[in-house]
Design a protein around this motif. Structure first.
Motif, PDB file in Angstrom:
ATOM      1  N   GLU A 145       0.078 -27.074 -77.539  1.00 21.71           N
ATOM      2  CA  GLU A 145       0.669 -27.557 -76.290  1.00 21.71           C
ATOM      3  C   GLU A 145       0.855 -26.397 -75.317  1.00 21.71           C
ATOM      4  N   ARG A 146       1.269 -25.255 -75.848  1.00 18.69           N
ATOM      5  CA  ARG A 146       1.466 -24.075 -75.015  1.00 18.69           C
ATOM      6  C   ARG A 146       0.144 -23.605 -74.417  1.00 18.69           C
ATOM      7  N   GLN A 147      -0.913 -23.575 -75.225  1.00 20.01           N
ATOM      8  CA  GLN A 147      -2.228 -23.169 -74.737  1.00 20.01           C
ATOM      9  C   GLN A 147      -2.741 -24.130 -73.683  1.00 20.01           C
ATOM     10  N   TRP A 148      -2.487 -25.417 -73.885  1.00 19.97           N
ATOM     11  CA  TRP A 148      -2.912 -26.428 -72.904  1.00 19.97           C
ATOM     12  C   TRP A 148      -2.204 -26.198 -71.573  1.00 19.97           C
ATOM     13  N   GLN A 149      -0.913 -25.898 -71.615  1.00 19.11           N
ATOM     14  CA  GLN A 149      -0.170 -25.636 -70.378  1.00 19.11           C
ATOM     15  C   GLN A 149      -0.705 -24.403 -69.660  1.00 19.11           C
ATOM     16  N   LEU A 150      -0.963 -23.340 -70.414  1.00 21.62           N
ATOM     17  CA  LEU A 150      -1.433 -22.088 -69.815  1.00 21.62           C
ATOM     18  C   LEU A 150      -2.797 -22.266 -69.160  1.00 21.62           C
ATOM     19  N   ALA A 151      -3.579 -23.229 -69.688  1.00 21.40           N
ATOM     20  CA  ALA A 151      -4.913 -23.464 -69.134  1.00 21.40           C
ATOM     21  C   ALA A 151      -4.891 -24.401 -67.930  1.00 21.40           C
ATOM     22  N   ALA A 152      -3.730 -24.997 -67.620  1.00 19.75           N
ATOM     23  CA  ALA A 152      -3.630 -25.927 -66.492  1.00 19.75           C
ATOM     24  C   ALA A 152      -3.842 -25.194 -65.174  1.00 19.75           C
ATOM     25  N   SER A 153      -4.374 -25.898 -64.184  1.00 23.16           N
ATOM     26  CA  SER A 153      -4.636 -25.297 -62.875  1.00 23.16           C
ATOM     27  C   SER A 153      -3.325 -25.008 -62.144  1.00 23.16           C
ATOM     28  N   PRO A 154      -3.092 -23.769 -61.709  1.00 29.11           N
ATOM     29  CA  PRO A 154      -1.847 -23.424 -60.985  1.00 29.11           C
ATOM     30  C   PRO A 154      -1.677 -24.220 -59.697  1.00 29.11           C
ATOM     31  N   ARG A 155      -2.777 -24.630 -59.070  1.00 26.23           N
ATOM     32  CA  ARG A 155      -2.672 -25.364 -57.812  1.00 26.23           C
ATOM     33  C   ARG A 155      -2.080 -26.753 -58.009  1.00 26.23           C
ATOM     34  N   ARG A 156      -2.277 -27.318 -59.192  1.00 27.93           N
ATOM     35  CA  ARG A 156      -1.771 -28.666 -59.471  1.00 27.93           C
ATOM     36  C   ARG A 156      -0.396 -28.633 -60.144  1.00 27.93           C
ATOM     37  N   TRP A 157       0.051 -27.452 -60.543  1.00 32.51           N
ATOM     38  CA  TRP A 157       1.267 -27.352 -61.355  1.00 32.51           C
ATOM     39  C   TRP A 157       2.519 -27.522 -60.502  1.00 32.51           C
ATOM     40  N   ARG A 158       3.339 -28.507 -60.835  1.00 34.02           N
ATOM     41  CA  ARG A 158       4.575 -28.779 -60.099  1.00 34.02           C
ATOM     42  C   ARG A 158       5.713 -28.970 -61.101  1.00 34.02           C
ATOM     43  N   GLN A 159       6.111 -27.899 -61.724  1.00 30.04           N
ATOM     44  CA  GLN A 159       7.130 -27.984 -62.762  1.00 30.04           C
ATOM     45  C   GLN A 159       8.523 -27.965 -62.133  1.00 30.04           C
ATOM     46  N   VAL A 160       9.103 -29.162 -61.991  1.00 29.00           N
ATOM     47  CA  VAL A 160      10.412 -29.275 -61.344  1.00 29.00           C
ATOM     48  C   VAL A 160      11.531 -28.805 -62.271  1.00 29.00           C
ATOM     49  N   ILE A 161      11.304 -28.898 -63.579  1.00 27.43           N
ATOM     50  CA  ILE A 161      12.245 -28.351 -64.561  1.00 27.43           C
ATOM     51  C   ILE A 161      11.525 -27.220 -65.281  1.00 27.43           C
ATOM     52  N   PRO A 162      11.943 -25.983 -65.093  1.00 28.48           N
ATOM     53  CA  PRO A 162      11.236 -24.829 -65.647  1.00 28.48           C
ATOM     54  C   PRO A 162      11.131 -24.862 -67.168  1.00 28.48           C
ATOM     55  N   GLU A 163       9.973 -24.425 -67.645  1.00 28.89           N
ATOM     56  CA  GLU A 163       9.747 -24.165 -69.074  1.00 28.89           C
ATOM     57  C   GLU A 163       9.793 -25.393 -69.975  1.00 28.89           C
ATOM     58  N   LEU A 164       9.618 -26.603 -69.428  1.00 27.55           N
ATOM     59  CA  LEU A 164       9.563 -27.787 -70.292  1.00 27.55           C
ATOM     60  C   LEU A 164       8.381 -27.686 -71.242  1.00 27.55           C
ATOM     61  N   VAL A 165       8.582 -28.080 -72.497  1.00 25.18           N
ATOM     62  CA  VAL A 165       7.507 -28.031 -73.490  1.00 25.18           C
ATOM     63  C   VAL A 165       6.491 -29.140 -73.242  1.00 25.18           C
ATOM     64  N   PHE A 166       6.976 -30.374 -73.056  1.00 31.79           N
ATOM     65  CA  PHE A 166       6.081 -31.518 -72.892  1.00 31.79           C
ATOM     66  C   PHE A 166       6.112 -31.981 -71.437  1.00 31.79           C
ATOM     67  N   THR A 167       4.972 -31.868 -70.771  1.00 27.66           N
ATOM     68  CA  THR A 167       4.871 -32.232 -69.360  1.00 27.66           C
ATOM     69  C   THR A 167       3.600 -33.040 -69.110  1.00 27.66           C
ATOM     70  N   THR A 168       3.496 -33.562 -67.894  1.00 29.73           N
ATOM     71  CA  THR A 168       2.253 -34.200 -67.465  1.00 29.73           C
ATOM     72  C   THR A 168       1.244 -33.105 -67.122  1.00 29.73           C
ATOM     73  N   ALA A 169       0.043 -33.504 -66.720  1.00 33.58           N
ATOM     74  CA  ALA A 169      -0.989 -32.538 -66.347  1.00 33.58           C
ATOM     75  C   ALA A 169      -0.619 -31.759 -65.093  1.00 33.58           C
ATOM     76  N   ARG A 170       0.399 -32.221 -64.371  1.00 34.18           N
ATOM     77  CA  ARG A 170       0.868 -31.545 -63.154  1.00 34.18           C
ATOM     78  C   ARG A 170       2.132 -30.721 -63.410  1.00 34.18           C
ATOM     79  N   GLY A 171       2.586 -30.689 -64.678  1.00 30.60           N
ATOM     80  CA  GLY A 171       3.774 -29.920 -65.005  1.00 30.60           C
ATOM     81  C   GLY A 171       5.072 -30.671 -64.821  1.00 30.60           C
ATOM     82  N   GLU A 172       4.987 -31.981 -64.538  1.00 31.86           N
ATOM     83  CA  GLU A 172       6.183 -32.783 -64.307  1.00 31.86           C
ATOM     84  C   GLU A 172       6.716 -33.336 -65.627  1.00 31.86           C
ATOM     85  N   PRO A 173       7.998 -33.727 -65.694  1.00 27.69           N
ATOM     86  CA  PRO A 173       8.545 -34.314 -66.923  1.00 27.69           C
ATOM     87  C   PRO A 173       7.790 -35.577 -67.311  1.00 27.69           C
TER      88      PRO A 173
END
Length: 256
Positions: A145-173
């Motif tokens: 899961e961590r590797q999948w997150q690190l490989a996500a595109s930074p332009r699409r990443w919108r992590q409203v809650i920092p450092e969540l383990v399980f997120t959508t492809a956009r970094g959302e809860p």
């Protein structure tokens, strides 16, 4: 009235909700001297039936995880089945809660949706705050899961809650209801029997009992308020294990 509700095939919980509404209405009527007493408050509430957990064998548990086609959901299911965390606890995990070296997960918060906004809240109770030891397969799923997150595109990443383990492809809860529906679809596609998401939380306790782990240890793992809660919940599993124990005793002394 409560008996009538249940006679219609509705649940005990629905009958309790009806009683609560009627109790509030009659309390208002009692205050206004329209009735002499609140009979809904005086009436005994129907007892809640003790739920019986789904009992999985180890091979069944492995087959269920392997049968989930979506990689992200499969990792989530693997962690749920290997830890016994509640869904909100799982979705509220942050990477600082995961100790890869010691193979533990620290549970201190849960994800909740309040007023349309996702927030991290306190756990269900004080006993829910715990450190859960997990197996290597859970750690492996978390590393993926961590590797999948690190490989996500930074332009699409919108992590409203920092450092969540399980997120959508956009970094959302992740949405709990959406996960539950996806889980049911995955089971159906794999030809597996229907299991609720709560069954994933309950199954580890049954598996641990089958493996000979003491109830006290299981209670702490699941974050139950008291060991008696665990013992009562898994009564059916204990009875089944009692039959196994009797068969083993028979093999030891019956044939002598």
């Amino acid at each position: 009235m409560m008996a009538s509700v249940q006679a219609q095939g509705l649940s005990v919980q629905t009958a309790l909700h009806c009683r609560a509404v009627l109790r509030a209405a009659l309390s208002r009527a009692e205050r206004d001297e329209l009735v002499s007493r609140n009979v809904a408050r005086l009436a005994d509430a129907p007892g809640q039936p003790t739920p019986h957990p789904t009992v999985l064998k180890p091979a069944q548990a492995r087959e269920i995880v392997a049968g989930v086609a979506d990689p992200g959901l499969r990792r989530l299911v693997a962690v749920a089945l290997g830890s016994g965390l509640r869904q909100g606890e799982l979705l509220g995990l942050t990477w600082s809660d995961v100790d890869f070296e010691r193979r533990t997960i620290h549970v201190s918060k849960a994800l909740a949706r309040i007023g349309g906004t996702y927030k991290l809240t306190e756990t269900k109770s004080e006993s829910s705050k715990r450190t859960v030891p997990v197996g290597e397969h859970v750690i492996a799923a978390l590393r993926e899961e961590r590797q999948w997150q690190l490989a996500a595109s930074p332009r699409r990443w919108r992590q409203v809650i920092p450092e969540l383990v399980f997120t959508t492809a956009r970094g959302e809860p992740r949405n709990g209801n959406a996960i539950t529906h996806a889980w049911q679809d995955a089971l159906a596609a794999a030809g597996q029997p229907r299991l609720t998401w709560h069954d994933l939380r309950a199954a580890p306790g049954a598996l641990l009992l089958q493996g000979g782990i003491e109830v006290l240890v299981i209670s702490k793992q699941l974050g139950h308020s008291h060991m008696n809660v665990t013992a009562k919940y898994y009564t059916g599993v204990a009875e089944e294990l009692g039959r196994d124990a009797a068969d083993k005793l028979e093999a030891l002394i019956g044939g002598a």
